[in-house]
Design a protein around this motif. Structure first.
Motif, PDB file in Angstrom:
ATOM      1  N   GLY A   1       0.954   6.245  -1.762  1.00  0.00           N
ATOM      2  CA  GLY A   1       1.260   6.007  -0.508  1.00  0.00           C
ATOM      3  C   GLY A   1       0.558   6.795   0.577  1.00  0.00           C
ATOM      4  O   GLY A   1       0.489   6.419   1.707  1.00  0.00           O
ATOM      5  N   LEU A   2      -0.273   7.917   0.206  1.00  0.00           N
ATOM      6  CA  LEU A   2      -1.013   8.552   1.081  1.00  0.00           C
ATOM      7  C   LEU A   2      -2.581   8.555   0.746  1.00  0.00           C
ATOM      8  O   LEU A   2      -3.361   9.212   1.192  1.00  0.00           O
ATOM      9  CB  LEU A   2      -0.760  10.281   0.847  1.00  0.00           C
ATOM     10  N   GLY A   3      -2.843   7.340   0.151  1.00  0.00           N
ATOM     11  CA  GLY A   3      -4.286   7.042  -0.193  1.00  0.00           C
ATOM     12  C   GLY A   3      -4.887   7.637  -1.149  1.00  0.00           C
ATOM     13  O   GLY A   3      -6.238   7.787  -1.206  1.00  0.00           O
ATOM     14  N   GLU A   4      -4.326   8.354  -2.149  1.00  0.00           N
ATOM     15  CA  GLU A   4      -4.780   8.942  -3.338  1.00  0.00           C
ATOM     16  C   GLU A   4      -4.808   8.193  -4.576  1.00  0.00           C
ATOM     17  O   GLU A   4      -4.087   7.175  -4.546  1.00  0.00           O
ATOM     18  CB  GLU A   4      -4.070  10.440  -3.583  1.00  0.00           C
ATOM     19  N   ASP A   5      -5.438   8.355  -5.354  1.00  0.00           N
ATOM     20  CA  ASP A   5      -5.854   7.615  -6.683  1.00  0.00           C
ATOM     21  C   ASP A   5      -4.686   7.607  -7.564  1.00  0.00           C
ATOM     22  O   ASP A   5      -3.995   8.484  -7.862  1.00  0.00           O
ATOM     23  CB  ASP A   5      -6.859   8.516  -7.363  1.00  0.00           C
ATOM     24  N   ARG A   6      -4.342   6.346  -7.796  1.00  0.00           N
ATOM     25  CA  ARG A   6      -3.181   6.082  -8.738  1.00  0.00           C
ATOM     26  C   ARG A   6      -3.675   5.279  -9.817  1.00  0.00           C
ATOM     27  O   ARG A   6      -2.856   5.088 -10.624  1.00  0.00           O
ATOM     28  CB  ARG A   6      -1.997   5.333  -7.644  1.00  0.00           C
ATOM     29  N   ASP A   7      -4.699   4.833  -9.814  1.00  0.00           N
ATOM     30  CA  ASP A   7      -5.483   3.984 -10.894  1.00  0.00           C
ATOM     31  C   ASP A   7      -6.125   4.889 -11.988  1.00  0.00           C
ATOM     32  O   ASP A   7      -6.892   4.106 -12.879  1.00  0.00           O
ATOM     33  CB  ASP A   7      -5.948   2.646 -10.274  1.00  0.00           C
ATOM     34  N   GLY A   8      -6.507   6.042 -11.729  1.00  0.00           N
ATOM     35  CA  GLY A   8      -7.158   6.661 -12.684  1.00  0.00           C
ATOM     36  C   GLY A   8      -8.933   6.652 -12.353  1.00  0.00           C
ATOM     37  O   GLY A   8      -9.685   6.820 -13.233  1.00  0.00           O
TER      38      GLY A   8
END
Length: 455
Positions: A93-100
């Motif tokens: 939600g803060l535009g940070e990496d979530r897919d590795g």
């Protein structure tokens, strides 16, 4: 210039840190809050005065001690890194990496609060967006540049509908179409469903997904739609793409607004929601549009669940004031097993008249849509009569309307989850349905058109 660091804070309560006298700090500015172990967490300035500054910490204030906490103001607001490589990414939600795949790399950064579109620079929304869903494409058409919310309820299949629209939607005649999908306060099983449907079966190369989970910090829900819209604006107005933004669930966003407002001690308005919720929602919804002379467009499809199925609740009520219509899901149709359970009589697309018909869809579209609305509305009156006198006592015309109503719900509104109907196919199905009624009842369609289509 080195950034000043404040050692020790006045007070810590809930997710808030109260810092003493500060200089040169602005509203919405980012801050780094560090505990005695050296762990750094991000915060945002929520209130500023001569005596103190209130900082809301994204990850919460656990293990923070007032005397040992250190706060450093960064002199900038929340920003999103942007580059063409952002397509196909899954972010928090803060535009940070979530897919590795690591952080987004790019030389361009933009404030997530965006800039309002000059009304004089806007072009009137036209051109329908194909969703492959007959009840939407024919009766409540989504127009490029429009903001058209879906009003749902707890337990209704709005998540399936959102995934289906994300997978099937396209702008006819255009290849540069993209979807930005924002999940706000979603449960982990719903997040897994979205990931599976949007990437395993969907358009992985032309979608950007933001996922804010239900157990993420509340303030992240406030930022999620703004990060998503910042990416959408970049794709639309910088890269010239036609972008559809799907946001679910805006009720989670409004609940977060209320929770933070209570924590800040704000005076509540209707049902405890902050009095500024209308302008806050408008700052999100009004970022949709088409810019005159531009190559791209930004269309919004926000989804919200109405508390207690109450369409007069502040969330759907204020949303309806700002947006250009609504799609309403029916609990009655859902109970009958009809998917998607779209209540066509309660649904409305205020801009559809200017994006359908000759040059856009098919010349007979406006008349067919008007006749379907009128006929299905008559069905409700006939059903009410039948509940009193019984179906056997109905006139021949009324009995035809009963048959039309059943066929309309079972054959036209109902379609399978993976069924993608072309606009021509949906219109042909509508004509087949109208053949159930006597020709004298088709008062919304020109006689020559009836003769041509019903030979």
């Amino acid at each position: 210039m080195a950034l000043a660091e404040h050692i020790g804070v006045e007070e810590i309560y809930g997710p808030f840190v109260l810092v003493g006298e500060t200089e040169g700090v602005g509203y919405g500015e980012l801050a780094e809050v560090r505990d005695s172990n050296g762990t750094t967490r991000l915060g945002q300035v929520m209130l500023v005065s001569e005596e103190a500054t209130l900082v809301q910490v994204f990850a919460g204030t656990q293990e923070l001690v007032p005397e040992a906490a250190r706060v450093r103001f960064l002199g900038k607001g929340l920003e999103m890194k942007l580059s063409p490589s952002i397509l196909g990414r899954v972010l928090s939600g803060l535009g940070e990496d979530r897919d590795g795949c690591g952080p987004v790399f790019g030389g361009l950064s933009r404030d997530v609060n965006g800039m309002p579109i000059n009304p004089m620079a806007r072009s009137y929304p036209r051109n329908f967006i194909h969703t492959g869903i007959s009840a939407l494409d024919i009766l409540s058409t989504l127009i490029r540049g429009q903001k058209l919310p879906i009003f749902s309820g707890n337990g209704l299949p709005h998540n399936r509908l959102a995934a289906q629209i994300a997978n099937q939607s396209r702008l006819v005649g255009e290849e540069n179409f993209a979807v930005v999908f924002a999940g706000i306060g979603v449960k982990r099983d719903d997040a897994a469903f979205f990931m599976d449907e949007l990437f395993e079966k969907g358009r992985a190369k032309n979608i950007v997904v933001f996922l804010n989970l239900a157990d993420d910090p509340v303030i992240e829900r406030i930022a999620t739609p703004r990060f998503a819209l910042t990416v959408a604006e970049y794709l639309a107005f910088d890269m010239g793409m036609h972008v559809l933004v799907i946001m679910t669930d805006m009720t989670s966003y409004c609940e977060a607004l209320r929770e933070l407002g209570v924590a800040r001690g704000e005076v509540p308005s209707r049902k405890g929601y902050p009095g500024y919720m209308y302008s806050d929602l408008a700052s999100i919804y009004e970022r949709a549009g088409v810019i005159h002379g531009g190559k791209g467009s930004l269309t919004q499809l926000p989804i919200l669940t109405m508390p207690n199925d109450d369409i007069t609740h502040p969330i759907p009520d204020l949303t309806g004031y700002i947006t250009e219509g609504q799609i309403v899901l029916s609990r009655e149709l859902d109970a009958k097993g009809v998917y998607p359970p779209i209540d066509v009589l309660s649904s409305l697309s205020r801009l559809m008249k200017d994006g359908i018909g000759k040059g856009y869809t098919r010349e007979d579209h406006p008349d067919v849509a008007s006749q379907l609305f009128a006929s299905y509305s008559r069905v409700q009156d006939v059903r009410a009569l039948a509940s009193v006198v019984g179906e056997d006592e109905l006139s021949q015309v009324d009995a035809a309307y009963m048959d039309f109503g059943k066929a309309f719900e079972e054959c036209f509104v109902r379609q399978s989850y993976d069924e993608d109907r072309d606009i021509g196919q949906s219109l042909d199905m509508a004509w087949d349905l109208l053949k159930v009624l006597p020709k004298g009842e088709l008062t919304r369609i020109p006689k020559e058109e009836i003769e041509r289509r019903m030979k």
